[in-house]
Design an enzyme around this catalytic site. Sequence first.
Site, mmCIF file in Angstrom:
data_model
loop_
_atom_site.group_PDB
_atom_site.id
_atom_site.type_symbol
_atom_site.label_atom_id
_atom_site.label_comp_id
_atom_site.label_asym_id
_atom_site.label_seq_id
_atom_site.Cartn_x
_atom_site.Cartn_y
_atom_site.Cartn_z
ATOM 1 N N LYS A 86 43.539 47.081 27.016
ATOM 2 C CA LYS A 86 43.363 46.149 28.138
ATOM 3 C C LYS A 86 44.627 45.968 28.982
ATOM 4 O O LYS A 86 44.552 45.701 30.182
ATOM 5 C CB LYS A 86 42.903 44.788 27.616
ATOM 6 C CG LYS A 86 41.510 44.778 26.997
ATOM 7 C CD LYS A 86 40.426 45.063 28.013
ATOM 8 C CE LYS A 86 39.038 44.849 27.429
ATOM 9 N NZ LYS A 86 37.970 45.135 28.418
ATOM 10 N N GLU A 108 38.468 36.525 32.882
ATOM 11 C CA GLU A 108 37.489 36.169 31.857
ATOM 12 C C GLU A 108 37.833 36.944 30.599
ATOM 13 O O GLU A 108 38.497 37.986 30.663
ATOM 14 C CB GLU A 108 36.070 36.510 32.324
ATOM 15 C CG GLU A 108 35.609 37.945 32.048
ATOM 16 C CD GLU A 108 36.441 39.035 32.735
ATOM 17 O OE1 GLU A 108 36.647 40.103 32.116
ATOM 18 O OE2 GLU A 108 36.888 38.820 33.877
ATOM 19 N N SER A 374 40.292 51.807 20.518
ATOM 20 C CA SER A 374 40.592 50.963 21.678
ATOM 21 C C SER A 374 41.439 49.740 21.371
ATOM 22 O O SER A 374 42.095 49.200 22.258
ATOM 23 C CB SER A 374 39.291 50.524 22.359
ATOM 24 O OG SER A 374 38.449 49.848 21.444
#
Length: 392
Positions: A86, A108, A374
């Site tokens: 991210k 968010e 991830s």
Amino acid sequence: MSVATRFGPYGGRFVPETVIGALDELTEAYERHRDDPGFRAELAGLLDRYVGRPTPLYRARRLEAAWGVGCLLFKREDLCHTGAHKINNALGQVLLARRMGKGRIIAETGAGQHGVATATASALLGMECCVYMGRVDMARQRLNVIRMRMLGAEVRPVDSGSATLKDATSEAIRDWVTNVGTTHYVIGSAVGPAPYPEIVAELQSVIGDEARAQSLADLGRLPGTVVACVGGGSNAIGTFRAFLPDAEVDLIGVEAGGEGLTGRHGASLALGRPGVLHGSYSYLLQDPAGQVAEAHSVSAGLDYPGVGPEHSHLRDTGRVRYMNVTDAEALDAFSRCSREEGIIPALETAHALALIAREGGALSARGPVLVCLSGRGDKDVDQAAAALGIDA
């Protein structure tokens, strides 16, 4: 080069008139800065010295033996600063927001990793930050709530609807509509109105670009199969894009099968229908009346009833196969990876691993299998321990 607004019939902008100007401003700014040498150098420098890129390829030999895979490679996004992919997108967007003269950042988050990444980038660049998070997700991702607040971000609980990612996204959009002149909304996945799906995909494409080059350097060939989990789909599209022209590489996205496709799940591409959610036309879970249905997953990051528009297009064209695994399968893969490789994966990532556990022999027939790892599972240990019966 202009920013893509549609992927086949999917994508577009289905938003209030009050934010069209902000989307136009964002599109113009990204088109201007994306190839600007100063912007690219600043972002590349931070990815190198702050995030820790390039992340390595790691060969998971014990899981190869356990799952009948000839060669299993992990793209180690869990080694990024903050613990997941991210940060690639958050840094790029907050850098862009600063160049646009925005002083406030909102986001968010579901699993909390995007919230942590955005709070981190905001702290680094001296920006005010507010993160919206569903009350249910705050309870199951308590560690990431604490991390965001330590980084100086305000975390605003969302109690409406299912109090999960969908509802947090809706509240963030309401904030943006109200404060659009001073605020940039850092969307965390490849969803939302144009230009967000393209911006996020481009910022995350560093994953696939590195993995492709590393595979050629380490193996002398491309992988036969590339696997990634899919909620909104940012880690997956960031991994897949580099391999889309390579017809010999099988691409597989793994959705949340939850309690099974006859029960509660988050498999938008398996059982959803095209519709509009959060400003974009894409596949989403709907009830018989066409209302957005509630999604379910043991993983907070996959607990979303929609998916990015590029994934919808890739599903329709058949270039990417989308499959699903259950909560139970994901938890088993979470445990096996932890015990066999000494790597505790995020529950989102565990869905991709679970597919390899189930289909390993068939996937391996095409050659090496590469999976985007991830994120790391620190955030999930309380929930996973409860589900697996592990005592403190």
